[in-house]
Design a protein around this motif. Structure first.
Motif, PDB file in Angstrom:
ATOM      1  N   MET A  38       0.614  -1.217  -0.035  1.00 39.39           N
ATOM      2  CA  MET A  38      -0.046  -0.040  -0.284  1.00 39.39           C
ATOM      3  C   MET A  38       0.887   1.373  -0.065  1.00 39.39           C
ATOM      4  O   MET A  38       2.046   1.202   0.512  1.00 39.39           O
ATOM      5  N   ASP A  51      -7.526   1.290   3.772  1.00 41.56           N
ATOM      6  CA  ASP A  51      -6.839   0.190   3.001  1.00 41.56           C
ATOM      7  C   ASP A  51      -7.237  -0.045   1.519  1.00 41.56           C
ATOM      8  O   ASP A  51      -6.414   0.220   0.747  1.00 41.56           O
ATOM      9  N   ARG A  54      -5.740   2.900  -0.389  1.00 39.25           N
ATOM     10  CA  ARG A  54      -4.179   2.634  -0.551  1.00 39.25           C
ATOM     11  C   ARG A  54      -3.893   1.467  -1.052  1.00 39.25           C
ATOM     12  O   ARG A  54      -2.381   1.674  -1.497  1.00 39.25           O
ATOM     13  N   LEU A  55      -4.244   0.475  -1.324  1.00 40.74           N
ATOM     14  CA  LEU A  55      -3.804  -0.587  -2.135  1.00 40.74           C
ATOM     15  C   LEU A  55      -3.861  -0.604  -3.371  1.00 40.74           C
ATOM     16  O   LEU A  55      -4.579  -0.174  -4.083  1.00 40.74           O
TER      17      LEU A  55
END
Length: 177
Positions: A38, A51, A54-55
């Motif tokens: 990430m 998450d 950001r992945l």
């Protein structure tokens, strides 16, 4: 691993590794190492984005193929993890386990485990903990060999990578005791 290191450095920058303190045998803390998947993107308030935001696509590939887990072999060499055992979760979860769920810490955590080959992140928390405790009660060299074989099949099939609507799995908030 050297090629993955280079690719991650090119696509995500530095640092290449992600480390996080996790509970091991008897809940003892250790620093688990993984490849980073990430970005460190933050919102206007300065807080990390969720998450899922950001992945990266490359990070999604690393997770789907489980290549992000390869650095955990270092934890195995150091004696902090085993190849097979319940996956080490977050330290924040320790006080949330009921006494039965806490039994997952009666064995060393593993890179793969019985819950991973029986649904991975597509399982509910209760199902995952039941499978982890079943492993604690039934582990043997033959079961470990079976789990390693089934892990290869699961990784190739890319089965159970994430829970519905989640980047990986929803946060554990405790169970009815």
């Amino acid at each position: 691993m050297v090629c993955l290191y280079a690719l991650i450095y090119i696509k995500l920058g530095h640092p290449v590794f992600f480390s996080q303190v996790r509970p091991g045998l008897r809940g003892q803390a250790f620093k688990m190492v993984k490849f980073r998947t990430m970005t460190d993107a933050r919102g206007a308030d300065g807080m990390l984005l969720p998450d899922a935001d950001r992945l990266t696509p490359f990070g999604r590939f690393l997770r789907a193929s489980s290549l992000d887990e390869l650095p955990e072999l270092w934890n195995v060499v150091r004696g902090e993890m085993s190849l097979v055992g319940p996956r080490p979760l977050l330290m924040d979860y320790l006080p949330l386990y009921n006494s039965e769920q806490a039994r997952r810490h009666d064995v060393q955590p593993g890179i793969t485990g019985w819950a991973q080959v029986n649904g991975r992140n597509a399982l509910s928390w209760d199902e995952k903990f039941k499978l982890d405790v079943w492993y604690v009660d039934n582990h043997s060299i033959w079961l470990d060999i079976k789990i390693l074989w089934l892990t290869i099949r699961k990784v190739v099939a890319r089965d159970g990578i994430s829970a519905a609507g989640e980047a990986t799995m929803s946060k554990f908030t405790g169970s009815v005791k």
